[in-house]
Design a protein around this motif. Structure first.
Motif, PDB file in Angstrom:
ATOM      1  N   ALA A  82       1.076  -1.149   0.047  1.00 47.02           N
ATOM      2  CA  ALA A  82      -0.002   0.047   0.114  1.00 47.02           C
ATOM      3  C   ALA A  82       0.848   1.379   0.026  1.00 47.02           C
ATOM      4  O   ALA A  82       2.250   1.206   0.323  1.00 47.02           O
ATOM      5  N   PRO A  83       0.382   2.430  -0.639  1.00 49.61           N
ATOM      6  CA  PRO A  83       1.400   3.647  -0.452  1.00 49.61           C
ATOM      7  C   PRO A  83       1.419   3.714   1.078  1.00 49.61           C
ATOM      8  O   PRO A  83       0.700   3.750   1.842  1.00 49.61           O
ATOM      9  N   GLY A  84       2.682   4.427   1.410  1.00 50.77           N
ATOM     10  CA  GLY A  84       2.965   4.728   2.736  1.00 50.77           C
ATOM     11  C   GLY A  84       3.127   3.725   3.546  1.00 50.77           C
ATOM     12  O   GLY A  84       3.319   3.706   4.872  1.00 50.77           O
ATOM     13  N   VAL A  85       3.169   2.302   3.255  1.00 51.88           N
ATOM     14  CA  VAL A  85       3.715   1.210   4.083  1.00 51.88           C
ATOM     15  C   VAL A  85       4.741   1.426   4.860  1.00 51.88           C
ATOM     16  O   VAL A  85       5.833   1.828   4.072  1.00 51.88           O
ATOM     17  N   LEU A  86       4.704   0.918   5.983  1.00 56.82           N
ATOM     18  CA  LEU A  86       5.958   0.822   6.803  1.00 56.82           C
ATOM     19  C   LEU A  86       6.644  -0.825   7.023  1.00 56.82           C
ATOM     20  O   LEU A  86       5.549  -1.487   7.198  1.00 56.82           O
ATOM     21  N   VAL A  87       7.778  -0.887   6.750  1.00 56.16           N
ATOM     22  CA  VAL A  87       8.307  -2.198   6.553  1.00 56.16           C
ATOM     23  C   VAL A  87       9.229  -2.537   7.733  1.00 56.16           C
ATOM     24  O   VAL A  87      10.338  -1.758   7.792  1.00 56.16           O
ATOM     25  N   PHE A  88       8.918  -3.216   8.645  1.00 61.62           N
ATOM     26  CA  PHE A  88       9.831  -3.458   9.844  1.00 61.62           C
ATOM     27  C   PHE A  88      10.623  -4.833   9.576  1.00 61.62           C
ATOM     28  O   PHE A  88       9.909  -5.943   9.476  1.00 61.62           O
ATOM     29  N   ASP A  89      12.042  -4.777   9.364  1.00 64.06           N
ATOM     30  CA  ASP A  89      12.578  -5.999   9.419  1.00 64.06           C
ATOM     31  C   ASP A  89      13.509  -6.465  10.686  1.00 64.06           C
ATOM     32  O   ASP A  89      14.497  -5.799  10.952  1.00 64.06           O
ATOM     33  N   HIS A  90      12.997  -7.597  11.281  1.00 69.59           N
ATOM     34  CA  HIS A  90      13.663  -8.027  12.645  1.00 69.59           C
ATOM     35  C   HIS A  90      14.341  -9.060  12.168  1.00 69.59           C
ATOM     36  O   HIS A  90      15.047  -9.889  13.233  1.00 69.59           O
ATOM     37  N   GLY A  97      23.682  -5.189   4.015  1.00 65.46           N
ATOM     38  CA  GLY A  97      22.429  -5.627   3.206  1.00 65.46           C
ATOM     39  C   GLY A  97      21.458  -4.566   3.768  1.00 65.46           C
ATOM     40  O   GLY A  97      20.367  -4.049   3.122  1.00 65.46           O
ATOM     41  N   ALA A  98      21.490  -4.476   5.202  1.00 61.94           N
ATOM     42  CA  ALA A  98      20.385  -3.586   5.779  1.00 61.94           C
ATOM     43  C   ALA A  98      20.521  -2.130   5.247  1.00 61.94           C
ATOM     44  O   ALA A  98      19.490  -1.395   4.839  1.00 61.94           O
ATOM     45  N   ALA A  99      21.683  -1.642   5.107  1.00 56.15           N
ATOM     46  CA  ALA A  99      21.905  -0.160   4.296  1.00 56.15           C
ATOM     47  C   ALA A  99      21.448  -0.143   3.026  1.00 56.15           C
ATOM     48  O   ALA A  99      20.849   0.876   2.632  1.00 56.15           O
ATOM     49  N   ALA A 100      21.733  -1.201   2.355  1.00 51.97           N
ATOM     50  CA  ALA A 100      21.205  -1.191   0.854  1.00 51.97           C
ATOM     51  C   ALA A 100      19.890  -1.302   0.662  1.00 51.97           C
ATOM     52  O   ALA A 100      19.085  -0.661   0.039  1.00 51.97           O
ATOM     53  N   ARG A 101      19.204  -2.237   1.565  1.00 53.80           N
ATOM     54  CA  ARG A 101      17.731  -2.331   1.509  1.00 53.80           C
ATOM     55  C   ARG A 101      17.104  -0.808   2.049  1.00 53.80           C
ATOM     56  O   ARG A 101      16.029  -0.537   1.234  1.00 53.80           O
ATOM     57  N   THR A 102      17.320  -0.243   2.671  1.00 53.16           N
ATOM     58  CA  THR A 102      16.863   0.998   3.239  1.00 53.16           C
ATOM     59  C   THR A 102      16.975   2.030   1.930  1.00 53.16           C
ATOM     60  O   THR A 102      15.930   2.758   1.910  1.00 53.16           O
ATOM     61  N   ALA A 103      17.919   2.064   1.392  1.00 52.28           N
ATOM     62  CA  ALA A 103      18.282   3.135   0.183  1.00 52.28           C
ATOM     63  C   ALA A 103      17.318   2.478  -0.788  1.00 52.28           C
ATOM     64  O   ALA A 103      16.756   3.319  -1.556  1.00 52.28           O
ATOM     65  N   HIS A 104      17.433   1.327  -1.235  1.00 58.69           N
ATOM     66  CA  HIS A 104      16.643   0.732  -2.253  1.00 58.69           C
ATOM     67  C   HIS A 104      15.067   1.076  -2.408  1.00 58.69           C
ATOM     68  O   HIS A 104      14.537   1.517  -3.178  1.00 58.69           O
ATOM     69  N   TRP A 105      14.498   0.593  -0.966  1.00 57.74           N
ATOM     70  CA  TRP A 105      13.264   0.873  -0.590  1.00 57.74           C
ATOM     71  C   TRP A 105      12.662   2.482  -0.652  1.00 57.74           C
ATOM     72  O   TRP A 105      11.788   2.779  -0.671  1.00 57.74           O
ATOM     73  N   ARG A 106      13.581   3.149   0.019  1.00 57.34           N
ATOM     74  CA  ARG A 106      13.278   4.525  -0.009  1.00 57.34           C
ATOM     75  C   ARG A 106      13.251   5.044  -1.571  1.00 57.34           C
ATOM     76  O   ARG A 106      12.410   6.115  -1.459  1.00 57.34           O
ATOM     77  N   ALA A 107      13.995   4.679  -2.213  1.00 55.11           N
ATOM     78  CA  ALA A 107      13.794   5.259  -3.626  1.00 55.11           C
ATOM     79  C   ALA A 107      12.360   4.662  -4.390  1.00 55.11           C
ATOM     80  O   ALA A 107      11.994   5.294  -5.052  1.00 55.11           O
ATOM     81  N   ARG A 108      11.902   4.031  -3.654  1.00 56.37           N
ATOM     82  CA  ARG A 108      10.360   3.390  -4.249  1.00 56.37           C
ATOM     83  C   ARG A 108       9.323   3.669  -3.082  1.00 56.37           C
ATOM     84  O   ARG A 108       8.341   3.126  -3.084  1.00 56.37           O
ATOM     85  N   ASP A 109       9.588   4.940  -2.304  1.00 54.73           N
ATOM     86  CA  ASP A 109       8.826   5.340  -1.403  1.00 54.73           C
ATOM     87  C   ASP A 109       8.062   4.431  -0.386  1.00 54.73           C
ATOM     88  O   ASP A 109       6.956   4.345   0.114  1.00 54.73           O
ATOM     89  N   VAL A 110       9.124   3.340  -0.092  1.00 56.16           N
ATOM     90  CA  VAL A 110       8.614   2.457   1.056  1.00 56.16           C
ATOM     91  C   VAL A 110       9.865   2.774   2.257  1.00 56.16           C
ATOM     92  O   VAL A 110      11.083   2.904   1.965  1.00 56.16           O
ATOM     93  N   VAL A 111       9.087   2.810   3.383  1.00 58.91           N
ATOM     94  CA  VAL A 111       9.919   3.219   4.512  1.00 58.91           C
ATOM     95  C   VAL A 111      10.457   1.678   4.981  1.00 58.91           C
ATOM     96  O   VAL A 111       9.623   1.145   5.931  1.00 58.91           O
ATOM     97  N   TYR A 112      11.524   1.209   4.727  1.00 58.72           N
ATOM     98  CA  TYR A 112      12.174  -0.066   5.338  1.00 58.72           C
ATOM     99  C   TYR A 112      12.822   0.245   6.423  1.00 58.72           C
ATOM    100  O   TYR A 112      13.871   1.251   6.430  1.00 58.72           O
ATOM    101  N   VAL A 113      12.677  -0.280   7.748  1.00 60.31           N
ATOM    102  CA  VAL A 113      13.511  -0.067   8.906  1.00 60.31           C
ATOM    103  C   VAL A 113      13.881  -1.220   9.578  1.00 60.31           C
ATOM    104  O   VAL A 113      13.071  -2.293   9.680  1.00 60.31           O
ATOM    105  N   HIS A 114      15.189  -1.503   9.514  1.00 61.33           N
ATOM    106  CA  HIS A 114      15.946  -2.717  10.135  1.00 61.33           C
ATOM    107  C   HIS A 114      15.840  -2.315  11.606  1.00 61.33           C
ATOM    108  O   HIS A 114      16.333  -1.424  11.992  1.00 61.33           O
TER     109      HIS A 114
END
Lengths: 286, 286
Positions: A82-90, A97-114
């Motif tokens: 969904a637009p604005g979804v928050l993704v928490f990765d535990h 990998g965590a740093a790359a994913r954060t950047a990758h998903w930010r560029a796609r308007d997904v807030v990925y938080v490790h």
């Protein structure tokens, strides 16, 4: 709606904890049979693909095995976000990998938080334990109130996005080091004809655990000229331990590597220094 | 009159502790210059041979480096031993050496008691810490009241005479294992660009020390079918740590040996068991 992806030991416990708080929870797992028992707790078990599982969820929580699993599940889930979804990765993953994913998903308007955790399944159920976060200050401020109810403690380890992953690895290294120490203790004990239960008796009288942090501080203080146990004596004792293990035919896993390090330091003329000098290069950064 | 042989860090502290209690104390050391400062505390520094130092003493306390030093000093001292002398050896030695010496001196009417200690110099001065004894029940009963004032705790580890030496090695192995763990933690932290002081910050939030004994009990309980962290996942994390250390060019000392052990256990089909299964052979005695 919360979607939880990955219903292993910890993921299942998180799902149950959310359900007990009255949240609507959808669960998905690659091996779906492992998710089905959560239906009894009130979860919606999504038997289809992962994009369907995340469809319309405001929050998605991942508890997966490794970097590869996280990347492939997120890629497959993306069409459903969904637009604005928050993704928490535990998941416990590599810092890079965590740093790359954060950047990758930010560029796609997904807030990925490790947000890796120090919790067993039981503490996840009881909402005690610790969650690590790091990275963008605004993101950390925004997600902390959402993570706090999952645990007793959210620890912000700073602005570098990969720091949470790095600290998680350091914490797990402590636990693995304890396990390695226990294995060596048991091997040495057996070599000397001491039963495991008797080692517990020693620990009833001599529990070094509470002094762990104080001892770590000492090793970082680099006070090598005020020895309480000099390196040569500590090395001598290590030799006695190795001799007993060898005589009994038991292999030590930790001690040989440490003994080699001690030998290097003694060869550098540090035998009369406090034995914490083994970490000299690491502490002083030479 | 008490004679103390061996005025290193711990021996000097014991001498000062005896003097503070008003005991008459004679001290001797192979390198006599290291004994001389104790004259200022009221000790009689014996510059002659060790037989002269023990002449007429009711009790002789040894704090020497190793088995060889203990054997050679005792042999040289023997001509001066008074009838009925009690010899307390606080050196960390091999279990076999301690057992052999007990028998050797008993045959010569000398009560030799191996009584190794868990004390730094400061706790020796303050009479807190722990002394281990083992062996003949009558001897242990007789010497316990003499040893008790030296420390807060005399721990009797049973009738086998070499047990005190064995438990002392086990205790020192714990301390060495902590040191090894710290060295690996610092190496991994440096590899991930985390400063030593920041590792201390982690420990302020996540101190596993107080759980040390509980975790040891868990490893001896062999509850492998109720995993809280399964071996395959723990091994995966160990791989992440090793990869980070390698990338940063830092050598880990503990982890490689543990990883090899984990790999052996996984090859035996134990990957889904609780990771404490690494000690299975040692706990179950197979």
């Amino acid at each position: 709606m919360i979607t939880l992806l990955g219903t292993g030991l910890l993921g299942s416990a998180f799902a149950r904890a959310f359900l007990r708080k009255g949240e609507a929870v959808r669960v998905w797992n690659r091996t779906i049979a492992r998710a089905r028992p959560l239906a009894r707790d009130g979860a919606i078990v999504v038997e289809g693909d992962v994009a369907e599982a995340v469809h319309g969820a405001e929050r998605v929580h991942l508890v997966l095995a490794d970097d590869l699993a996280v990347d492939s599940v997120l890629a497959a889930a993306a069409p459903g976000f969904a637009p604005g979804v928050l993704v928490f990765d535990h998941s416990t993953t590599s810092p890079r990998g965590a740093a790359a994913r954060t950047a990758h998903w930010r560029a796609r308007d997904v807030v990925y938080v490790h947000a890796p955790v120090f919790m067993g399944p039981q503490s996840a159920l009881e909402h005690n334990g610790m969650i690590l976060v790091s990275g963008d200050r605004e993101v950390v401020a925004r997600v902390t109130p959402l993570l706090a109810p999952m645990t007793g403690k959210v620890v912000d380890v700073g602005p570098r996005v990969e720091r949470a992953a790095a600290f998680k690895l350091l914490g797990n290294l402590i636990l693995l080091s304890f396990g390695a120490a226990f294995a060596d203790m048991l091997a040495l004990a057996r070599a000397m004809d001491i039963a495991p239960a008797d080692v517990r008796t020693l620990l009833d009288h001599f529990d070094p655990g509470p002094s762990f942090v104080r001892r770590f501080k000492r090793i970082t203080e680099a006070r090598y000229d005020q020895p309480t146990w000099d390196l040569a004596m500590a090395r001598k004792d290590a030799g006695l331990m190795q001799a007993e293990a060898d005589r009994g035919g038991f292999e030590l896993r930790v001690l040989p590597g440490l003994a080699a390090l001690m030998d290097e330091m003694i060869a550098r003329g540090l035998g009369e220094a406090d034995w914490t000098v083994i970490a000299k290069d690491l502490v002083e950064g030479t």
